[in-house]
Design a protein around this motif. Structure first.
Motif, short mmCIF file in Angstrom:
data_model
loop_
_atom_site.label_atom_id
_atom_site.label_comp_id
_atom_site.label_asym_id
_atom_site.label_seq_id
_atom_site.Cartn_x
_atom_site.Cartn_y
_atom_site.Cartn_z
N TYR A 1 4.53 13.81 -15.14
CA TYR A 1 3.83 13.84 -13.86
C TYR A 1 4.83 14.16 -12.75
O TYR A 1 6.04 14.01 -12.93
N SER A 2 4.33 14.54 -11.60
CA SER A 2 5.21 14.94 -10.49
C SER A 2 6.11 13.81 -10.00
O SER A 2 7.16 14.06 -9.44
N ASP A 3 5.71 12.56 -10.23
CA ASP A 3 6.54 11.42 -9.79
C ASP A 3 7.59 11.02 -10.82
O ASP A 3 8.29 10.03 -10.65
N GLY A 4 7.69 11.78 -11.93
CA GLY A 4 8.69 11.48 -12.95
C GLY A 4 8.20 10.55 -14.04
O GLY A 4 8.95 10.25 -14.98
N SER A 5 6.96 10.09 -13.94
CA SER A 5 6.42 9.22 -14.99
C SER A 5 5.70 10.07 -16.03
O SER A 5 5.55 11.29 -15.87
N TYR A 6 5.26 9.41 -17.07
CA TYR A 6 4.59 10.09 -18.19
C TYR A 6 3.31 9.34 -18.55
O TYR A 6 3.16 8.16 -18.21
N PRO A 7 2.41 9.97 -19.28
CA PRO A 7 1.19 9.27 -19.73
C PRO A 7 1.54 8.04 -20.56
O PRO A 7 2.56 8.03 -21.27
N ALA A 8 0.69 7.04 -20.51
CA ALA A 8 0.92 5.81 -21.26
C ALA A 8 0.94 6.05 -22.77
O ALA A 8 1.57 5.30 -23.51
N ASN A 9 0.30 7.11 -23.23
CA ASN A 9 0.22 7.37 -24.66
C ASN A 9 1.31 8.33 -25.14
O ASN A 9 1.18 8.95 -26.19
N LEU A 10 2.41 8.42 -24.38
CA LEU A 10 3.61 9.13 -24.80
C LEU A 10 4.71 8.10 -25.04
O LEU A 10 4.92 7.21 -24.21
N SER A 11 5.37 8.23 -26.16
CA SER A 11 6.50 7.36 -26.49
C SER A 11 7.62 8.21 -27.07
O SER A 11 7.37 9.30 -27.57
N VAL A 12 8.82 7.70 -26.98
CA VAL A 12 9.96 8.35 -27.62
C VAL A 12 10.64 7.34 -28.54
O VAL A 12 10.57 6.13 -28.30
N LYS A 13 11.26 7.85 -29.57
CA LYS A 13 12.00 7.01 -30.50
C LYS A 13 13.47 7.23 -30.22
O LYS A 13 13.95 8.35 -30.18
N ILE B 1 10.00 3.62 -27.68
CA ILE B 1 10.06 3.21 -26.27
C ILE B 1 8.85 3.83 -25.58
O ILE B 1 8.58 5.02 -25.74
N ASP B 2 8.14 3.03 -24.77
CA ASP B 2 7.01 3.58 -24.01
C ASP B 2 7.18 3.23 -22.53
O ASP B 2 8.25 2.82 -22.11
N SER B 3 6.13 3.41 -21.74
CA SER B 3 6.18 3.19 -20.28
C SER B 3 7.34 3.99 -19.69
O SER B 3 8.16 3.47 -18.94
N LEU B 4 7.37 5.26 -20.01
CA LEU B 4 8.51 6.11 -19.70
C LEU B 4 8.54 6.62 -18.27
O LEU B 4 7.52 6.90 -17.67
N HIS C 1 13.96 5.73 -18.50
CA HIS C 1 13.74 4.29 -18.49
C HIS C 1 12.40 4.04 -19.17
O HIS C 1 11.49 4.84 -19.10
N GLY C 2 12.30 2.91 -19.85
CA GLY C 2 11.05 2.53 -20.49
C GLY C 2 11.11 1.10 -20.96
O GLY C 2 11.95 0.32 -20.49
N GLN C 3 10.22 0.78 -21.89
CA GLN C 3 10.14 -0.56 -22.46
C GLN C 3 10.07 -0.44 -23.98
O GLN C 3 9.46 0.50 -24.50
N PHE C 4 10.63 -1.41 -24.68
CA PHE C 4 10.52 -1.43 -26.13
C PHE C 4 9.05 -1.54 -26.50
O PHE C 4 8.36 -2.47 -26.08
N ALA C 5 8.57 -0.59 -27.29
CA ALA C 5 7.17 -0.56 -27.71
C ALA C 5 6.98 -1.30 -29.03
O ALA C 5 5.85 -1.46 -29.49
N ASN C 6 8.05 -1.71 -29.65
CA ASN C 6 8.05 -2.53 -30.86
C ASN C 6 9.07 -3.64 -30.65
O ASN C 6 9.95 -3.53 -29.80
N ALA C 7 8.96 -4.68 -31.45
CA ALA C 7 9.94 -5.74 -31.40
C ALA C 7 11.20 -5.29 -32.14
O ALA C 7 11.13 -4.99 -33.33
N PRO C 8 12.32 -5.18 -31.44
CA PRO C 8 13.57 -4.79 -32.13
C PRO C 8 13.93 -5.82 -33.19
O PRO C 8 13.70 -7.02 -33.03
#
Length: 174
Positions: A63-75, A92-95, A104-111
């Motif tokens: 998105y133009s503000d540098g965020s991404y859709p909630a249903n995008l994650s990276v490993k 990692i999600d909430s990118l 920047h993001g949040q762990f989408a699984n428990a490490p």
């Protein structure tokens, strides 16, 4: 299982998909891992293909503000100190793109082996550390190159469930 000498150079790859996708896959909830040696040709090829397609996917979805859709994650692969493994690879999600190659993001699984981190913990990482990406359009999963490589190593029910969701072509339709 790998012999102990190979395990010291292995990756712990999280099978569990990002929490945003769990409603689509209730039976896959959890933080299962599959070990791969760092010289595993299929996994290295999957990682190379994912990295080769990463910039196009991120550019297309940002998105133009540098965020991404909630249903995008990276490993992302995180170095860890452990007697048997040297890297934990986790979704990692909430990118958000921070610029200068940082995200920047949040762990989408428990490490499993990253100290002081849990599901939802914030994390900053370099885009260069990304080893795979996943985008769910409501019907199909795109990306997931490493997940596709893990299919033969999963039990039949998990593999069948994933195959139903994975897009035929891992690349995003343009």
């Amino acid at each position: 299982m790998f012999p102990r000498s190979a395990r010291a150079l292995s990756l712990v790859v999280s099978l569990a998909l990002p929490t945003a996708l769990l409603p689509a896959l209730p039976a896959l909830a959890g933080d299962d891992v599959v070990e791969f040696a760092t010289d595993d040709e299929a996994m290295n090829r999957a990682t190379a293909d994912a990295r080769a397609s990463l910039n196009a996917a991120l550019d297309y979805l940002r998105y133009s503000d540098g965020s991404y859709p909630a249903n995008l994650s990276v490993k992302v692969g995180f170095p860890i100190e452990h007697p048997d493994i040297n890297t934990e690879v986790i979704w990692i999600d909430s990118l958000r793109d921070l610029g200068d190659g940082q995200m920047h993001g949040q762990f989408a699984n428990a490490p499993n082996a990253i100290p002081d981190a849990s599901l939802g913990s914030p994390v900053t990482f370099a885009r260069a550390e990304v080893v795979d990406w996943s985008y769910y359009d409501g019907q199909s999963l795109y990306g997931n190159y490493t997940t596709r490589t893990m299919l033969p190593h999963l039990d039949a029910a998990q593999a069948a469930q994933l195959r139903q969701l994975l897009s035929e072509d891992p690349r995003l339709p343009q």
